[in-house]
Design an enzyme around this catalytic site. Sequence first.
Site, PDB file in Angstrom:
ATOM      1  N   LYS A  37       2.609  -2.556  -4.769  1.00  0.00           N
ATOM      2  CA  LYS A  37       2.288  -1.337  -4.048  1.00  0.00           C
ATOM      3  C   LYS A  37       2.030  -0.469  -4.950  1.00  0.00           C
ATOM      4  O   LYS A  37       2.696  -0.005  -6.028  1.00  0.00           O
ATOM      5  CB  LYS A  37       3.679  -0.712  -3.414  1.00  0.00           C
ATOM      6  CG  LYS A  37       3.385   0.486  -2.712  1.00  0.00           C
ATOM      7  CD  LYS A  37       2.832   0.028  -1.135  1.00  0.00           C
ATOM      8  CE  LYS A  37       2.710   1.369  -0.571  1.00  0.00           C
ATOM      9  NZ  LYS A  37       2.132   1.104   0.950  1.00  0.00           N
ATOM     10  N   ASP A  50       8.367   0.437   0.831  1.00  0.00           N
ATOM     11  CA  ASP A  50       7.327  -0.660   1.360  1.00  0.00           C
ATOM     12  C   ASP A  50       7.738  -2.048   0.512  1.00  0.00           C
ATOM     13  O   ASP A  50       7.910  -3.017   1.290  1.00  0.00           O
ATOM     14  CB  ASP A  50       5.933  -0.428   1.592  1.00  0.00           C
ATOM     15  CG  ASP A  50       5.565   0.805   2.231  1.00  0.00           C
ATOM     16  OD1 ASP A  50       6.612   1.101   3.230  1.00  0.00           O
ATOM     17  OD2 ASP A  50       4.526   1.245   2.116  1.00  0.00           O
TER      18      ASP A  50
END
Length: 233
Positions: A37, A50
């Site tokens: 990410k 996430d």
Amino acid sequence: MPVLIVTGTGTEIGKTVTTAALAAVALAAGRSVAVLKPAQTGVAPGEAGDVAEVARLAGAVTGLELARYPEPLAPATAARRAGMAPVAPADIARAAEKLAAEHDLVLVEGAGGLLVRFDDSGTTLADAARLLGAPVLVVAPAGLGTLNSTALTGEALRARGLTQEGVVVGSMPARPGLAERCNIADLPVAAEAPLLGAVPEGAGALDPALFRARAASWLAPRLGGTWAAPEFR
């Protein structure tokens, strides 16, 4: 290089759950998986982002964030407001290449859409994809408006000479309306790329064991699953 870029036509459309499904299918096939990410926004230090959500749903992935900004804004804006350094495409490419040397699959999940700015000079996830020579999977919503945003994303990819792997519907209603049903047929036409899956609405709330057991049924064979567009229609 075993790198796949996961982007979307917007935000809150199922990119993270789709990334988790991709990871779960690869892990079930015995492949090692890393999830990168580049910029996590809207999450405070110590909170799960996430990458943690993908690991919770999919299982034993290697997770890496390059930067975390507290406000839920585009990465360039969030970095500027926080007085923090932005993430450059070269940073993303280097991190992905290092992970690819040690894993069978690296999933790079962007923030928002393809052309969301990472810094004030205007660099985007598309620049990182170009440096990596990696294909891009587009996650799109099911309902009204998705054909236009999917077409625009596909056009932006082609204009930059990038390969669009295909499109996945990130959150398909259990009882789709007319627009959703028609869009299943129309999305690959708008995207000029194949439809490669449909993740059901609420999949992220499933028990992780059930999520992993069902993930292959949401993704096409090209992505390691068993989903078939003609049967789904």
